[in-house]
Design an enzyme around this catalytic site. Structure first.
Site, PDB file in Angstrom:
ATOM      1  N   SER A   6      24.715   2.551 -64.078  1.00  0.00           N
ATOM      2  CA  SER A   6      25.432   1.532 -63.293  1.00  0.00           C
ATOM      3  C   SER A   6      26.938   1.727 -63.265  1.00  0.00           C
ATOM      4  O   SER A   6      27.603   1.180 -62.393  1.00  0.00           O
ATOM      5  CB  SER A   6      25.102   0.147 -63.834  1.00  0.00           C
ATOM      6  N   LYS A   8      19.252  -6.501 -57.197  1.00  0.00           N
ATOM      7  CA  LYS A   8      20.041  -5.474 -56.504  1.00  0.00           C
ATOM      8  C   LYS A   8      19.402  -5.226 -55.130  1.00  0.00           C
ATOM      9  O   LYS A   8      19.493  -6.089 -54.278  1.00  0.00           O
ATOM     10  CB  LYS A   8      20.163  -4.253 -57.389  1.00  0.00           C
ATOM     11  N   HIS A  49      19.141   0.215 -60.645  1.00  0.00           N
ATOM     12  CA  HIS A  49      19.996   0.739 -59.566  1.00  0.00           C
ATOM     13  C   HIS A  49      19.324   1.864 -58.784  1.00  0.00           C
ATOM     14  O   HIS A  49      19.982   2.521 -57.987  1.00  0.00           O
ATOM     15  CB  HIS A  49      21.326   1.235 -60.149  1.00  0.00           C
TER      16      HIS A  49
END
Ligand SMILES: Cc1ncc(COP(=O)(O)O)c(C=O)c1O
Length: 393
Positions: A182, A241, A210
């Site tokens: 990240s 996300k 991610h």
């Protein structure tokens, strides 16, 4: 001595606020989109984790609203007892299929997924082996387990092997890594990790917070990206996300998930994810599969931003993904850069020590599929100006 002395003595945030450099808790009064409004000011958003821009997708919003109509606003209980909905089970089935695992289980946040799964799976007299850049929720999950913790240098396979070989081959070991890091924006070296885990009697878990929506076919994440789905023992994801919602999940074999359903404390003793959050993920998952052009656009945007900042002379470290760190290496300069960019209409996230070592402080840019080239070029112009002004480039 008073319990709250530490609070009284914590003055850093106020000091930064007084000189206009405090960067956190900025209230957004609009949608999480490529442009947001903060304190009445419209700014370009280059700090969002909504990689595919789905938080504002009409189908995702409608699914969430329809779910409120049908199921109400909350589940008022844990999955274990009164809080399981049919759409929770539907989502678990679809996620398991998405990552090619037998089963999946939902948690109320990604943080809780890591806390619950790691602490349940690794016990006393066993080892957890972490990459030094692993997310805080992985670190806290290991702290909650009774296992012994070891760390290896970030994405460094010699360092991992050194750690593995120092432990008795017969002792169970659990290697836990982020799929896409990240802060660094690089991808874990899963092929080498799998070779090592086979050699040293270990299991591997990948945190794909991610990675989903970003790498792998239709955004299926790291194991799919490397074609190593069968060899990857546990896959973790968050919905905060690319999935444009809130919640998290763990996917693995049927027996591992059945165990977690009965031993993961953050699952059993916490309320289940809301109907609207669940429905938003179901809709996002469908869009990821039906609109692969979104992922293509995310990568086109990434290329444009990446080439732009590299041409200017910025150091982006080992990044290869839509997370692009501009390494500054000075706390004050990072905070100043964030402030100047904000004043010039660009929102970015500052990352300062102790979150990273002082010489690694950075501005974290993140791209969305829904950014236009015009927005990226405008941001690049401002990033160039501030870089020159602060003598970073
Ligand atoms: C790598 C990683 N794992 C886990 C989490 C936690 O996810 P959530 O936001 O769903 O709690 C995050 C989010 O910050 C993350 O970046």
């Amino acid at each position: 001595m008073d319990l709250f002395d530490k609070c009284k003595n914590f003055t850093k945030s106020k000091e930064l606020e007084e000189v206009g450099l405090y960067p956190y808790f900025q209230p957004i009064s609009s949608k999480q989109d490529t442009e947001v409004i903060i304190n009445g000011k419209k700014v370009l958003m280059f700090g969002s984790n909504s990689y595919l821009g789905l938080t504002v997708h009409p189908k995702v919003k409608k699914a969430a609203m329809d779910a409120v109509e049908k199921y109400g606003t909350g589940c008022a209980g844990s999955r274990f007892l009164n809080g399981t909905l049919d759409i929770h089970e539907e989502l678990e089935e679809k996620l398991a299929e998405f990552v090619n695992k037998e089963k999946a289980i939902l948690f109320s946040t990604g943080f809780q997924a890591n806390l619950g799964a790691i602490s349940a799976l690794a016990n006393k007299n066993e080892y957890i082996i972490l990459d030094k850049s692993d997310h805080a929720s992985i670190v806290d999950g290991t702290r909650l387990s009774d296992a012994t913790i070891k760390r290896f240098l970030h994405n460094n396979m010699c360092s991992l092997e050194k750690v593995l070989s120092s432990i008795d081959i017969n002792v169970p070991k659990f290697i836990i890594v982020d799929g896409v890091y990240s802060m660094d924006g690089d991808i874990t070296n899963l092929p080498e990790i799998i070779k090592l885990k086979n050699r040293y009697n270990a299991k591997v878990m990948v945190d794909d917070a991610h990675s989903f929506g970003v790498i792998g076919k239709n955004g299926r994440g790291t194991a799919n990206y490397y074609n190593l789905e069968d060899e990857t023992d546990v896959i973790m994801g968050t919905f905060s996300k690319s999935f444009a919602s809130l919640g998290g999940f763990i996917a693995s074999s049927e027996e591992v998930i059945e165990y977690l359903r009965h031993f993961a404390r953050s699952l059993i003793f916490s309320a289940s994810i809301t109907p609207s959050s669940t429905a938003a993920v179901l809709a996002s998952l469908e869009i990821m599969q039906k609109e692969p052009e979104l992922i293509e656009k995310l990568w086109e945007n990434t290329k444009r931003m990446r080439n732009g900042v590299l041409d200017m002379g910025y150091n982006i470290g080992v990044s290869t993904t839509p997370i692009i760190p501009l390494i500054v290496g000075d706390n004050e300069k990072v905070l100043m850069m964030r402030k100047i960019l904000f004043e010039n209409g660009v929102f970015v996230n500052p990352v300062v020590s102790p979150a990273v070592p002082p010489n690694q402080t950075l501005i974290r840019l993140s791209l969305m599929a829904t950014h236009t080239f015009k927005q990226i070029d405008l941001a690049l112009e401002k990033i160039y100006e501030v870089g020159k002004q602060l003598k970073i480039i």
